[in-house]
Write an enzyme that holds these catalytic residues in place. Sequence first.
Site, PDB file in Angstrom:
ATOM      1  N   LYS B  76      13.680  -1.194  -8.630  1.00 22.07           N
ATOM      2  CA  LYS B  76      12.460  -0.699  -9.362  1.00 22.07           C
ATOM      3  C   LYS B  76      13.043   0.866  -9.866  1.00 22.07           C
ATOM      4  O   LYS B  76      13.957   1.497  -9.363  1.00 22.07           O
ATOM      5  CB  LYS B  76      11.466  -0.379  -8.136  1.00 22.07           C
ATOM      6  CG  LYS B  76      10.247   0.538  -8.585  1.00 22.07           C
ATOM      7  CD  LYS B  76       9.296   0.856  -7.727  1.00 22.07           C
ATOM      8  CE  LYS B  76       7.952   1.556  -8.241  1.00 22.07           C
ATOM      9  NZ  LYS B  76       6.983   1.828  -6.920  1.00 22.07           N
ATOM     10  N   SER B 151       2.131   0.036  -7.892  1.00 24.57           N
ATOM     11  CA  SER B 151       3.168   0.763  -8.955  1.00 24.57           C
ATOM     12  C   SER B 151       4.432  -0.242  -9.126  1.00 24.57           C
ATOM     13  O   SER B 151       4.940  -0.276 -10.384  1.00 24.57           O
ATOM     14  CB  SER B 151       3.302   2.098  -8.755  1.00 24.57           C
ATOM     15  OG  SER B 151       4.120   2.034  -7.662  1.00 24.57           O
ATOM     16  N   SER B 175       1.807   0.431  -3.330  1.00 27.51           N
ATOM     17  CA  SER B 175       2.727  -0.145  -4.253  1.00 27.51           C
ATOM     18  C   SER B 175       3.665  -1.255  -3.814  1.00 27.51           C
ATOM     19  O   SER B 175       4.037  -1.758  -5.267  1.00 27.51           O
ATOM     20  CB  SER B 175       3.289   1.061  -4.795  1.00 27.51           C
ATOM     21  OG  SER B 175       2.277   1.850  -5.417  1.00 27.51           O
TER      22      SER B 175
END
Lengths: 95, 484
Positions: B76, B151, B175
């Site tokens: 990420k 997210s 997330s």
Amino acid sequence: MSLDSSDVKKIAHLARLGISDDAVPEYATELSRILELVEQMNAVDTSAVSPMAHPQDVVQRLRPDEVTETDNRDGFQGVAPATEDGLYLVPRVIE
Amino acid sequence: MHNKTIAELSAGLSAGEFSSVELTEACIQRISTLAGRSNCFITQTPERALEDAKHADQRRATGDFGPLTGIPIAHKDIFCTQGIRSSCASKMLDSFVSPYESTVSAKLKAAGTVLLGKTNMDEFAMGSSNETSFYGPVRNPWNHDVVPGGSSGGSAACVAARLASAATGTDTGGSIRQPAALCGITGLKPTYGRVSRYGMIAFASSLDQAGPMTRTAQDAAMMLQAMAGFDERDSTSVDVGVPDYSANLADSIDGLTIGLPREYFAEGLDSGVGDVLEQALETLRKLGATTVDIDLPNTSLAVPAYYVVAPAECSSNLSRMDGVRFGYRCEDPVDLEDLYKRSRGEGFGEEVKRRIMIGTYALSAGYYDAYYLKAQRVRRLISDDFTRAFDQVDVIMGPTAPSVAFALGSKTDDPIGMYLSDIYTIAVNLAGLPAMSVPCGFADELPVGLQIIGKPFEESRLLNVAHQFQQATDWHQRAPQEYL
């Protein structure tokens, strides 16, 4: 708690966030709605509850005051918008 | 090759069926043709990947390797990776090439993983649909018209599309788990303090936790093994030993007691999702588990408390983005205040600005007790609910998200509606507990996730339960048609 345009401008100033005057009314509406959601917390009496900062209630760890990191000023300043002689440059603050 | 799990790839590398370079070349090829469909990557790093792969093959040849040596993964874009852009999906950090490495990425590098690239996400991890990214929204591989969740939407989409066997994610209010559910993959949020936050761009420091996003629980165990552990560089890291997360995967779950919070199966849960969950619970009962109804009476206070704690901490953390030391700086500032205000006003997106303002307000003079302190007190009530429940059950289960993935754009004008898509995940962050989401079926042809919540530091038990569920089901093996 409902926020008006002057509240929004004050908060934006505290946060050093530049927002356009046109956007202020919409922020006032949206932020007021979020605060309305948040204030659902007030439905419960918490006067006898102690605040929780860390889920495991761990206390702040201390360490000996010794140098553990090596100097990487050039590396860190390499990503800065403007530097000179190892210093960060900003617009003149003191005349 | 792309349909193999980490465990299978690791065995293939050990048996000499293929090299890490061959595996990595296949991944790079697939990413170059398919990643654009979902927009799951912000930065692809093929040269770095091939370097890592060559190094991994050398390590395997000399006997200096572990199970992850040579396995291609993605990070990420919230993790700082030295020499590689680490943007957090923000215009603010669009040109930020990190001068240092996060602990998570350093540990995975030391384990010999191959870095394929940095995945798309909501800006500064603030969002539940991956639509707040400066680099454009991510699309769900199962249906390109719906969101992947957020997210960690890029990480979830990239694993679901079989572009990487695993990706890292972070979870502040859901997330990792919510996008894992919406994309039909396995995601694990560890106990707060289990994985180091050092070098993970901070959103809400008392809630943030990194974890693995994989196709199977077995792979999640392998990833967590490399990621977990005490780190002096993170002041909230907890110094407890890391067990062997793969050791108990094969244990029977006969006799397991599962708590089902009434509040998680109430109004607001999509009926199609509820039906799928009931079937999943039936599967677990057949494996010998018993289910009991429990109460988490303060559940409805979790979202309100979260939207004080998270914005308050974010407003403090993001104050470092000031246009002086790194990141975006506006053109021709007339003075220092103008530099701060325009750099931040132009560099941050709308959702980030909203949260900074809420947090600033909640922490401002005269309001701290009414908002932040109140939220920290409510937080303890929520945590106590879980503690009481765990006196009578081994794990808690429920839906990860109230519905399947929703249409792109359908909630972007409704921040509150978006916040409520994390209604079942947020309490877990406030209480700092470990939790997983595993694929458990489909509703409206989109994946549904089963959430499994555990006691602090009982990641092994979650992985065991998830693995046993995956031995009895094949939902985790389903792949979106277009990416087969």
